[in-house]
Design a protein around this motif. Sequence first.
Motif, PDB file in Angstrom:
ATOM      1  N   UNK A  18       0.860  -1.184   0.000  1.00  0.00           N
ATOM      2  CA  UNK A  18       0.000   0.000   0.000  1.00  0.00           C
ATOM      3  C   UNK A  18       0.897   1.236   0.000  1.00  0.00           C
ATOM      4  N   UNK A  19       0.558   2.187  -0.853  1.00  0.00           N
ATOM      5  CA  UNK A  19       1.200   3.501  -0.836  1.00  0.00           C
ATOM      6  C   UNK A  19       0.208   4.477  -0.206  1.00  0.00           C
ATOM      7  N   UNK A  20       0.677   5.244   0.759  1.00  0.00           N
ATOM      8  CA  UNK A  20      -0.198   6.267   1.341  1.00  0.00           C
ATOM      9  C   UNK A  20       0.291   7.639   0.907  1.00  0.00           C
ATOM     10  N   UNK A  21      -0.649   8.510   0.552  1.00  0.00           N
ATOM     11  CA  UNK A  21      -0.251   9.880   0.235  1.00  0.00           C
ATOM     12  C   UNK A  21       0.008  10.614   1.556  1.00  0.00           C
ATOM     13  N   UNK A  22       0.558  11.809   1.456  1.00  0.00           N
ATOM     14  CA  UNK A  22       1.000  12.494   2.677  1.00  0.00           C
ATOM     15  C   UNK A  22      -0.105  13.314   3.325  1.00  0.00           C
ATOM     16  N   UNK A  23      -1.205  13.493   2.615  1.00  0.00           N
ATOM     17  CA  UNK A  23      -2.257  14.383   3.099  1.00  0.00           C
ATOM     18  C   UNK A  23      -2.141  15.770   2.504  1.00  0.00           C
ATOM     19  N   UNK A  24      -0.967  16.087   1.936  1.00  0.00           N
ATOM     20  CA  UNK A  24      -0.740  17.426   1.390  1.00  0.00           C
ATOM     21  C   UNK A  24      -1.734  17.796   0.306  1.00  0.00           C
ATOM     22  N   UNK A  25      -1.987  16.865  -0.612  1.00  0.00           N
ATOM     23  CA  UNK A  25      -2.868  17.187  -1.736  1.00  0.00           C
ATOM     24  C   UNK A  25      -4.307  17.395  -1.276  1.00  0.00           C
ATOM     25  N   UNK A  26      -4.765  16.570  -0.324  1.00  0.00           N
ATOM     26  CA  UNK A  26      -6.146  16.734   0.153  1.00  0.00           C
ATOM     27  C   UNK A  26      -6.313  18.054   0.890  1.00  0.00           C
ATOM     28  N   UNK A  27      -5.273  18.418   1.670  1.00  0.00           N
ATOM     29  CA  UNK A  27      -5.341  19.693   2.381  1.00  0.00           C
ATOM     30  C   UNK A  27      -5.389  20.836   1.362  1.00  0.00           C
ATOM     31  N   UNK A  28      -4.580  20.711   0.323  1.00  0.00           N
ATOM     32  CA  UNK A  28      -4.565  21.685  -0.774  1.00  0.00           C
ATOM     33  C   UNK A  28      -5.957  21.812  -1.396  1.00  0.00           C
ATOM     34  N   UNK A  29      -6.645  20.680  -1.521  1.00  0.00           N
ATOM     35  CA  UNK A  29      -7.964  20.674  -2.151  1.00  0.00           C
ATOM     36  C   UNK A  29      -9.018  21.390  -1.308  1.00  0.00           C
ATOM     37  N   UNK A  30      -8.729  21.626  -0.023  1.00  0.00           N
ATOM     38  CA  UNK A  30      -9.690  22.314   0.847  1.00  0.00           C
ATOM     39  C   UNK A  30      -9.788  23.793   0.510  1.00  0.00           C
ATOM     40  N   UNK A  31      -8.791  24.309  -0.242  1.00  0.00           N
ATOM     41  CA  UNK A  31      -8.820  25.712  -0.675  1.00  0.00           C
ATOM     42  C   UNK A  31      -8.806  26.662   0.507  1.00  0.00           C
ATOM     43  N   UNK A  32      -9.832  27.517   0.590  1.00  0.00           N
ATOM     44  CA  UNK A  32      -9.844  28.610   1.571  1.00  0.00           C
ATOM     45  C   UNK A  32      -9.934  28.115   3.009  1.00  0.00           C
ATOM     46  N   UNK A  33     -10.318  26.862   3.192  1.00  0.00           N
ATOM     47  CA  UNK A  33     -10.505  26.371   4.558  1.00  0.00           C
ATOM     48  C   UNK A  33      -9.202  25.928   5.218  1.00  0.00           C
ATOM     49  N   UNK A  34      -8.050  26.385   4.688  1.00  0.00           N
ATOM     50  CA  UNK A  34      -6.791  25.983   5.292  1.00  0.00           C
ATOM     51  C   UNK A  34      -5.871  27.189   5.429  1.00  0.00           C
ATOM     52  N   UNK A  35      -4.939  27.129   6.360  1.00  0.00           N
ATOM     53  CA  UNK A  35      -3.921  28.176   6.418  1.00  0.00           C
ATOM     54  C   UNK A  35      -2.549  27.521   6.569  1.00  0.00           C
ATOM     55  N   UNK A  36      -1.631  27.951   5.701  1.00  0.00           N
ATOM     56  CA  UNK A  36      -0.303  27.337   5.627  1.00  0.00           C
ATOM     57  C   UNK A  36       0.710  28.231   6.321  1.00  0.00           C
ATOM     58  N   UNK A  37       1.548  27.632   7.149  1.00  0.00           N
ATOM     59  CA  UNK A  37       2.679  28.353   7.730  1.00  0.00           C
ATOM     60  C   UNK A  37       3.920  27.496   7.509  1.00  0.00           C
TER      61      UNK A  37
END
Length: 375
Positions: A89-108
């Motif tokens: 099994x390969x697991x993604x890092x979660x980065x892309x899904x967080x990216x897909x949330x658009x405005x509902x996220x804040x990156x630092x």
Amino acid sequence: MSGYSFTVEASDGEARRARASFARGAVELPAFMPVGTHATVKAMTPGELDGLGVRILVANTFHLMLRPGAGVVEALGGLHRFMHWERPILTDSGGFQVFSLGARRSISEEGVEFRSPIDGSKVFLDAERSMAVQRSLGSDVVMAFDDCTAYPMDEARTRESMERTLRWAKRSRAAHAGNPGALFGIVQGGMYASLRERSAKGLREAGFDGYAIGGLAVGEPFDERLRMLDATVPLLPGDRIRYLMGVGTPEDVVEAVRRGVDLFDCVLPTRNARNGYLFVPWGVVKIRNRRHREDERPIDPACACHTCRHYSRAYLHHLDRCGEILGSRLNTVHNLHFYQRLMADVRDAIANRRLDAWRRDFAERRAAAEPTIES
Ligand SMILES: [Zn+2]
């Protein structure tokens, strides 16, 4: 270095016929991984996937950490036992899904804070947490935590995001220490060749078990995607897996293989199946179309899948009209079989050093039938 080996067995131009061996089994490359977002490839049992020739699949860190929670999966013996899939099994890092949330996220610099789409609670994800979650799941291939750039995006902001991804990749590498799973770095850099180059070099210097190309298939034109592959793939080490994330159509896959990519994942075959879009050598059969109502023929008379051997278009059309679950299952069997067959054909063509001729035939079959593609 982790417990997997990668061997190139034949090459044809830039394309490679290779084999990756993991503790849980070997994978013939180039390969396509079905996506099992919630620890299930929708509508398929693991036994059915195995029967279709699937040897590795993708699961989503982001979704599984929110529900049921990585701790729950770990306590139940890890993801393989939880979902009864014994192969890699390969697991993604979660980065892309967080990216897909658009405005509902804040990156630092530290990481990303977002609202859980399930219950609205605040969740924080960073490189260390992503590595810990993927370790709890028992992933065979762990993806470094990355910041995926939207399309289109100006160069300055793309550079900032790419440099952050490099720093996060190094943090991921440190946090991955002691995990027997392989760790892949992710090349970012949007649609800027010079940034892709910088990203690939930085990752190479840090050293990873495999290299993924991220941030493509995010809305850019086909030619732009190929231009970025041309700029990126030659910079990746020849003795490591090259994985193109989230791609794609059969044409995308073939063009990327020609450029030296080994591994793919995409929701296209499974999602399209549930929407009644069935892949065939001459394009797509839209089973929802009324013209199939009394059609006795299988989706593709030349297809050897279980669905085509036993069911008519008329029956599949009927199941779709009634919203029957079996329709989704039978359609998914056919589409996954199509992709598995595509990859097997590609591997044979590379081994026989006739990929260019095979690709011309493939393109002709797709193009020649274009007037009959239903709309
Ligand atoms: Zn079929």
